[in-house]
Design a protein around this motif. Sequence first.
Motif, mmCIF file in Angstrom:
data_model
loop_
_atom_site.group_PDB
_atom_site.id
_atom_site.type_symbol
_atom_site.label_atom_id
_atom_site.label_comp_id
_atom_site.label_asym_id
_atom_site.label_seq_id
_atom_site.Cartn_x
_atom_site.Cartn_y
_atom_site.Cartn_z
ATOM 1 N N ILE A 27 0.840 -1.203 0.000
ATOM 2 C CA ILE A 27 0.000 0.000 0.000
ATOM 3 C C ILE A 27 0.872 1.249 0.000
ATOM 4 C CG2 ILE A 27 -1.711 1.284 1.352
ATOM 5 C CD1 ILE A 27 -2.667 -1.577 2.236
ATOM 6 N N LEU A 28 0.553 2.129 -0.929
ATOM 7 C CA LEU A 28 1.352 3.339 -1.104
ATOM 8 C C LEU A 28 0.648 4.534 -0.460
ATOM 9 C CD1 LEU A 28 3.737 4.787 -2.395
ATOM 10 C CD2 LEU A 28 2.505 4.773 -4.570
ATOM 11 N N GLY A 29 1.199 4.928 0.691
ATOM 12 C CA GLY A 29 0.641 6.084 1.412
ATOM 13 C C GLY A 29 1.785 6.816 2.090
ATOM 14 N N ALA A 30 1.435 7.721 3.006
ATOM 15 C CA ALA A 30 2.460 8.551 3.658
ATOM 16 C C ALA A 30 3.555 7.711 4.313
ATOM 17 C CB ALA A 30 1.774 9.440 4.687
ATOM 18 N N GLU A 31 3.149 6.649 5.004
ATOM 19 C CA GLU A 31 4.124 5.848 5.753
ATOM 20 C C GLU A 31 5.067 5.098 4.803
ATOM 21 O OE1 GLU A 31 2.105 3.482 8.763
ATOM 22 O OE2 GLU A 31 3.922 2.223 8.815
ATOM 23 N N ALA A 32 4.489 4.521 3.737
ATOM 24 C CA ALA A 32 5.302 3.747 2.787
ATOM 25 C C ALA A 32 6.351 4.638 2.123
ATOM 26 C CB ALA A 32 4.393 3.127 1.731
ATOM 27 N N VAL A 33 5.962 5.861 1.826
ATOM 28 C CA VAL A 33 6.883 6.797 1.168
ATOM 29 C C VAL A 33 8.064 7.087 2.103
ATOM 30 C CG1 VAL A 33 7.086 9.194 0.453
ATOM 31 C CG2 VAL A 33 5.172 7.836 -0.349
ATOM 32 N N GLU A 34 7.738 7.312 3.368
ATOM 33 C CA GLU A 34 8.771 7.611 4.361
ATOM 34 C C GLU A 34 9.739 6.437 4.496
ATOM 35 O OE1 GLU A 34 6.820 9.326 7.835
ATOM 36 O OE2 GLU A 34 8.644 8.742 8.937
ATOM 37 N N GLU A 35 9.184 5.229 4.546
ATOM 38 C CA GLU A 35 10.013 4.030 4.676
ATOM 39 C C GLU A 35 10.912 3.853 3.460
ATOM 40 O OE1 GLU A 35 10.438 1.862 7.282
ATOM 41 O OE2 GLU A 35 9.339 3.511 8.247
ATOM 42 N N HIS A 36 10.339 4.122 2.269
ATOM 43 C CA HIS A 36 11.107 3.903 1.040
ATOM 44 C C HIS A 36 12.292 4.862 0.961
ATOM 45 C CE1 HIS A 36 11.740 2.215 -2.914
ATOM 46 N NE2 HIS A 36 11.917 3.446 -3.367
ATOM 47 N N ALA A 37 12.097 6.072 1.504
ATOM 48 C CA ALA A 37 13.190 7.062 1.463
ATOM 49 C C ALA A 37 14.398 6.590 2.283
ATOM 50 C CB ALA A 37 12.687 8.403 1.980
ATOM 51 N N LYS A 38 14.170 5.657 3.217
ATOM 52 C CA LYS A 38 15.285 5.176 4.052
ATOM 53 C C LYS A 38 16.194 4.230 3.272
ATOM 54 C CE LYS A 38 12.686 5.493 8.340
ATOM 55 N NZ LYS A 38 11.812 4.721 9.233
ATOM 56 N N VAL A 39 15.650 3.615 2.213
ATOM 57 C CA VAL A 39 16.468 2.637 1.479
ATOM 58 C C VAL A 39 16.844 3.108 0.072
ATOM 59 C CG1 VAL A 39 15.654 0.605 2.748
ATOM 60 C CG2 VAL A 39 14.355 1.407 0.763
ATOM 61 N N ASP A 40 16.193 4.164 -0.414
ATOM 62 C CA ASP A 40 16.496 4.649 -1.764
ATOM 63 C C ASP A 40 17.074 6.070 -1.644
ATOM 64 O OD1 ASP A 40 16.444 5.762 -4.297
ATOM 65 O OD2 ASP A 40 14.631 4.706 -4.916
ATOM 66 N N ALA A 41 18.394 6.158 -1.802
ATOM 67 C CA ALA A 41 19.080 7.445 -1.579
ATOM 68 C C ALA A 41 18.635 8.510 -2.586
ATOM 69 C CB ALA A 41 20.582 7.247 -1.663
ATOM 70 N N HIS A 42 18.380 8.092 -3.835
ATOM 71 C CA HIS A 42 17.950 9.063 -4.847
ATOM 72 C C HIS A 42 16.578 9.619 -4.493
ATOM 73 C CE1 HIS A 42 20.829 6.999 -7.837
ATOM 74 N NE2 HIS A 42 21.353 8.137 -7.437
#
Length: 482
Positions: free
Chosen positions: A63-78
């Motif tokens: 599920i793509l929402g506020a939390e998922a975006v925040e989590e993804h930023a931790k593993v994708d530097a770009h």
Amino acid sequence: MHRQHLPITALPAWSKLNDVNFLDISVQDLGSEKGYGLVTSRALSSKDVFDVPTLLIVPHDLILGAEAVEEHAKVDAHFKQLLEAFGGKSTRGDVMLFLLMQITITSHADEKTVGLSNPWTEYVKMLPDVIPVPTMWSEEERMLLVGTSLETAVAAKMASLLREYEVLREVTVDIPWCKRCWWDNDSFQLRDWLLLDAWYRSRCLELPNAGESMIPCVDMVNHSSKPNSYYEPKSEGVALLLRPDVKLSIGAEITISYGTSKSEAEMLFSYGFIDERSIEKGLTLTLEPFEDDPLGKAKAAAFAKPPIVRIEDEEGGFQWYSPFLYLMCLNEEDGLEFRVLQQTDGSRSQLKVFWQESDVTEATDDFESLISDHELKDVFKLRAVALLQDRIRQQLERLYESEDMLQSLAGTGLVAPQSQGSALQLRESETAILEKTFAVIDMQKNTLLESETVLRYLGSMDDEERPEQQESNATNDEDDFS
Ligand SMILES: C[S@@+](CC[C@H](N)C(=O)[O-])C[C@H]1O[C@@H](n2cnc3c(N)ncnc32)[C@H](O)[C@@H]1O
């Protein structure tokens, strides 16, 4: 952007790989204006059963929402860099940046140097390129909306999308990977940003506790005003379930409701179609303070909400709601006052609103109640009603006058039949709503004109005006004589 595409037939394999469970339904290209949709692969029934059938389960981690975006930023530097440059304003904005990252990855697949692939990188390859929302229409198609309530709404949205795109360019043009992937070769165009916005607007859902979210596969379900399914978060993921008391044959379309209280204009704006059986008839018009109102700017600044009038179809006929209209028609001599107060630290000033000497700064949207015990309340109401009638007359004139232009655009090949059909439907419906509301307001005006307060007030105005009128008549006589 030259993003990669996958046919919708790739969805079952993607689902299997990502633990999405389709139960007795499958995705299909419906071959109509609706695009893709979900259909039953066997007859289903929820009549006389204790547990209603589950049709689809999508694991929470997709599920793509506020939390998922925040989590993804931790593993994708770009992506983190992108989010730091332009994110953090809204869930919508952050999700759009996430989707932008995915189409960037798929547009530079050969390099493998940008972003971190994840299930959404493949999923977006299956999303359509064209969404029939007016922000994706051609200029000629948008002209079909002249005179409708969407004319200003769509123009404002287009301006805001253009601004977002330009600022995004400004703040990322010096980030090396953005410069290389987007700006050096102009591969990231405004149209890409419009598409990301349209994806978000037409495919996001509201989830309890998670807020606005995009849910892969659930976003393949089309709308019906008589839906046979609904979605709900469960422990194992978001589930799509058959509604109680429903019987479906094989090949029947699965539908949910995109909302029961959306007007036709809102449906067209967000989803690019109008549900013919929509029960919600109504529209919203924008209001602007009079140019010659010395308090106009202060009124707009003090009113915390958008200055609009909302017209709704209620049981007894069309009703209007507009807190701003009451504020708009009051003046200093009525007892309305604005004061700018200096803060105790002297640094900032604050705009305060006073009505009959009381501070009503926090109640600018409640002037209908504030005037209700004033001796001139009927006079104020009459002003509001007359103003509204003018606003509706102006809107109707714009609708009538643009008919010729509409005729000249039809059949030129410059407008797609789907856009033309939707625009015509909206025009017809809004013309009828405005004409009926005009009649309702006329009755309200006539009733108010009979009020004793109004008659007395108008009488006293006549008395005040009479000497001036006599003077001006005399001047006119002179002019005529000369
Ligand atoms: C959440 S998506 C549903 C899946 C979509 N049909 C697709 O092809 O990906 C919403 C979009 O589907 C289309 N749609 C959904 N319900 C519809 C309906 N009842 N009539 C026409 N189009 C519909 C509209 O284009 C809308 O923007």
